[in-house]
Design a protein around this motif. Structure first.
Motif, mmCIF file in Angstrom:
data_model
loop_
_atom_site.group_PDB
_atom_site.id
_atom_site.type_symbol
_atom_site.label_atom_id
_atom_site.label_comp_id
_atom_site.label_asym_id
_atom_site.label_seq_id
_atom_site.Cartn_x
_atom_site.Cartn_y
_atom_site.Cartn_z
ATOM 1 N N ASP A 1 0.818 -1.220 0.000
ATOM 2 C CA ASP A 1 0.000 0.000 0.000
ATOM 3 C C ASP A 1 0.850 1.268 0.000
ATOM 4 O O ASP A 1 0.314 2.376 0.024
ATOM 5 N N GLU A 2 2.177 1.129 -0.060
ATOM 6 C CA GLU A 2 3.121 2.239 -0.194
ATOM 7 C C GLU A 2 2.936 3.312 0.874
ATOM 8 O O GLU A 2 2.986 4.509 0.598
ATOM 9 N N ASP A 3 2.720 2.861 2.136
ATOM 10 C CA ASP A 3 2.588 3.836 3.224
ATOM 11 C C ASP A 3 3.863 3.955 4.049
ATOM 12 O O ASP A 3 3.903 4.672 5.040
ATOM 13 N N GLY A 4 4.917 3.237 3.646
ATOM 14 C CA GLY A 4 6.181 3.302 4.358
ATOM 15 C C GLY A 4 6.301 2.280 5.473
ATOM 16 O O GLY A 4 7.300 2.239 6.180
ATOM 17 N N VAL A 5 5.285 1.424 5.656
ATOM 18 C CA VAL A 5 5.301 0.378 6.684
ATOM 19 C C VAL A 5 5.266 -0.971 5.966
ATOM 20 O O VAL A 5 4.397 -1.215 5.133
ATOM 21 N N LEU A 6 6.229 -1.852 6.288
ATOM 22 C CA LEU A 6 6.291 -3.154 5.636
ATOM 23 C C LEU A 6 5.042 -3.974 5.934
ATOM 24 O O LEU A 6 4.493 -3.918 7.032
ATOM 25 N N ASP A 7 4.603 -4.748 4.944
ATOM 26 C CA ASP A 7 3.387 -5.553 5.086
ATOM 27 C C ASP A 7 3.456 -6.528 6.265
ATOM 28 O O ASP A 7 2.434 -6.870 6.850
ATOM 29 N N ALA A 8 4.657 -6.977 6.616
ATOM 30 C CA ALA A 8 4.807 -7.947 7.712
ATOM 31 C C ALA A 8 4.317 -7.383 9.038
ATOM 32 O O ALA A 8 3.872 -8.128 9.904
ATOM 33 N N VAL A 9 4.360 -6.051 9.231
ATOM 34 C CA VAL A 9 3.907 -5.434 10.487
ATOM 35 C C VAL A 9 2.750 -4.469 10.275
ATOM 36 O O VAL A 9 2.230 -3.897 11.232
ATOM 37 N N ASP A 10 2.322 -4.286 9.035
ATOM 38 C CA ASP A 10 1.259 -3.335 8.699
ATOM 39 C C ASP A 10 -0.102 -3.902 9.110
ATOM 40 O O ASP A 10 -0.510 -4.962 8.636
ATOM 41 N N GLU A 11 -0.809 -3.219 9.995
ATOM 42 C CA GLU A 11 -2.137 -3.666 10.435
ATOM 43 C C GLU A 11 -3.265 -3.058 9.611
ATOM 44 O O GLU A 11 -4.425 -3.388 9.810
ATOM 45 N N CYS A 12 -2.924 -2.160 8.701
ATOM 46 C CA CYS A 12 -3.932 -1.527 7.842
ATOM 47 C C CYS A 12 -3.377 -1.515 6.419
ATOM 48 O O CYS A 12 -2.786 -0.545 5.970
ATOM 49 N N LEU A 13 -3.573 -2.614 5.703
ATOM 50 C CA LEU A 13 -2.990 -2.767 4.367
ATOM 51 C C LEU A 13 -3.705 -1.960 3.285
ATOM 52 O O LEU A 13 -3.303 -1.986 2.137
ATOM 53 N N GLU A 14 -4.779 -1.245 3.635
ATOM 54 C CA GLU A 14 -5.513 -0.476 2.635
ATOM 55 C C GLU A 14 -5.244 1.020 2.728
ATOM 56 O O GLU A 14 -6.001 1.825 2.193
ATOM 57 N N THR A 15 -4.188 1.439 3.439
ATOM 58 C CA THR A 15 -3.866 2.861 3.537
ATOM 59 C C THR A 15 -3.571 3.397 2.141
ATOM 60 O O THR A 15 -2.749 2.830 1.423
ATOM 61 N N PRO A 16 -4.234 4.497 1.728
ATOM 62 C CA PRO A 16 -3.973 5.054 0.400
ATOM 63 C C PRO A 16 -2.523 5.531 0.275
ATOM 64 O O PRO A 16 -1.914 5.946 1.255
ATOM 65 N N PRO A 17 -1.961 5.463 -0.936
ATOM 66 C CA PRO A 17 -0.595 5.949 -1.136
ATOM 67 C C PRO A 17 -0.476 7.429 -0.765
ATOM 68 O O PRO A 17 -1.424 8.196 -0.890
ATOM 69 N N ASP A 18 0.694 7.811 -0.302
ATOM 70 C CA ASP A 18 1.022 9.198 0.053
ATOM 71 C C ASP A 18 0.230 9.723 1.244
ATOM 72 O O ASP A 18 0.154 10.931 1.456
ATOM 73 N N VAL A 19 -0.416 8.853 2.017
ATOM 74 C CA VAL A 19 -1.097 9.262 3.240
ATOM 75 C C VAL A 19 -0.184 8.896 4.400
ATOM 76 O O VAL A 19 0.236 7.743 4.504
ATOM 77 N N PRO A 20 0.153 9.870 5.271
ATOM 78 C CA PRO A 20 1.038 9.545 6.396
ATOM 79 C C PRO A 20 0.421 8.468 7.289
ATOM 80 O O PRO A 20 -0.767 8.461 7.541
ATOM 81 N N ALA A 21 1.288 7.518 7.727
ATOM 82 C CA ALA A 21 0.811 6.413 8.557
ATOM 83 C C ALA A 21 1.704 6.287 9.798
ATOM 84 O O ALA A 21 2.866 6.684 9.779
ATOM 85 N N ASN A 22 1.122 5.715 10.849
ATOM 86 C CA ASN A 22 1.913 5.502 12.065
ATOM 87 C C ASN A 22 2.732 4.218 11.933
ATOM 88 O O ASN A 22 2.783 3.596 10.876
ATOM 89 N N ALA A 23 3.362 3.766 13.011
ATOM 90 C CA ALA A 23 4.272 2.625 12.992
ATOM 91 C C ALA A 23 3.595 1.305 12.639
ATOM 92 O O ALA A 23 4.242 0.374 12.188
ATOM 93 N N ILE A 24 2.263 1.217 12.839
ATOM 94 C CA ILE A 24 1.561 -0.026 12.511
ATOM 95 C C ILE A 24 0.785 0.081 11.200
ATOM 96 O O ILE A 24 0.037 -0.813 10.834
ATOM 97 N N GLY A 25 0.968 1.188 10.481
ATOM 98 C CA GLY A 25 0.379 1.335 9.155
ATOM 99 C C GLY A 25 -0.959 2.008 9.102
ATOM 100 O O GLY A 25 -1.524 2.163 8.026
ATOM 101 N N SER A 26 -1.510 2.429 10.237
ATOM 102 C CA SER A 26 -2.801 3.118 10.219
ATOM 103 C C SER A 26 -2.583 4.594 9.866
ATOM 104 O O SER A 26 -1.642 5.223 10.350
ATOM 105 N N PRO A 27 -3.490 5.154 9.067
ATOM 106 C CA PRO A 27 -3.354 6.584 8.758
ATOM 107 C C PRO A 27 -3.473 7.410 10.030
ATOM 108 O O PRO A 27 -4.222 7.056 10.957
ATOM 109 N N PHE A 28 -2.722 8.498 10.111
ATOM 110 C CA PHE A 28 -2.815 9.381 11.289
ATOM 111 C C PHE A 28 -4.213 9.923 11.398
ATOM 112 O O PHE A 28 -4.871 10.236 10.412
ATOM 113 N N GLY A 29 -4.727 9.994 12.633
ATOM 114 C CA GLY A 29 -6.053 10.491 12.880
ATOM 115 C C GLY A 29 -7.095 9.388 12.944
ATOM 116 O O GLY A 29 -8.260 9.632 13.175
ATOM 117 N N LYS A 30 -6.696 8.126 12.731
ATOM 118 C CA LYS A 30 -7.658 7.015 12.814
ATOM 119 C C LYS A 30 -7.261 6.082 13.910
ATOM 120 O O LYS A 30 -6.169 5.837 14.238
#
Length: 78
Positions: free
Chosen positions: A49-78
């Motif tokens: 999903d190109e959010d900067g978090v590897l899929d192995a630890v990403d808990e939100c694999l549907e984050t849109p590209p170029d949206v900032p995400a936290n360490a577990i892959g969730s978009p900021f603010g969610k």
């Protein structure tokens, strides 16, 4: 793709009244390798999903590209 050419030596020591003899053969082969799927070794380094978090630890694999995400892959603010 691969190709292989190799000489082989067949030695017959002779038996049952047949004389010993030697044969040289040339073996030629070609082939191809096709990879189906992604090996586990490579999958660990994917970020589909190109959010900067590897899929192995990403808990939100549907984050849109170029949206900032936290360490577990969730978009900021969610």
């Amino acid at each position: 793709m691969r190709a292989d050419i190799r000489p082989t030596l067949d030695i017959n020591v002779g038996d049952d009244g047949h004389p010993p003899d030697t044969y040289w053969n040339l073996v030629c082969s070609t082939g191809g390798v096709f990879q189906l799927g992604t090996p586990e070794e490579t999958r660990a380094f994917l970020d589909t999903d190109e959010d900067g978090v590897l899929d192995a630890v990403d808990e939100c694999l549907e984050t849109p590209p170029d949206v900032p995400a936290n360490a577990i892959g969730s978009p900021f603010g969610k």
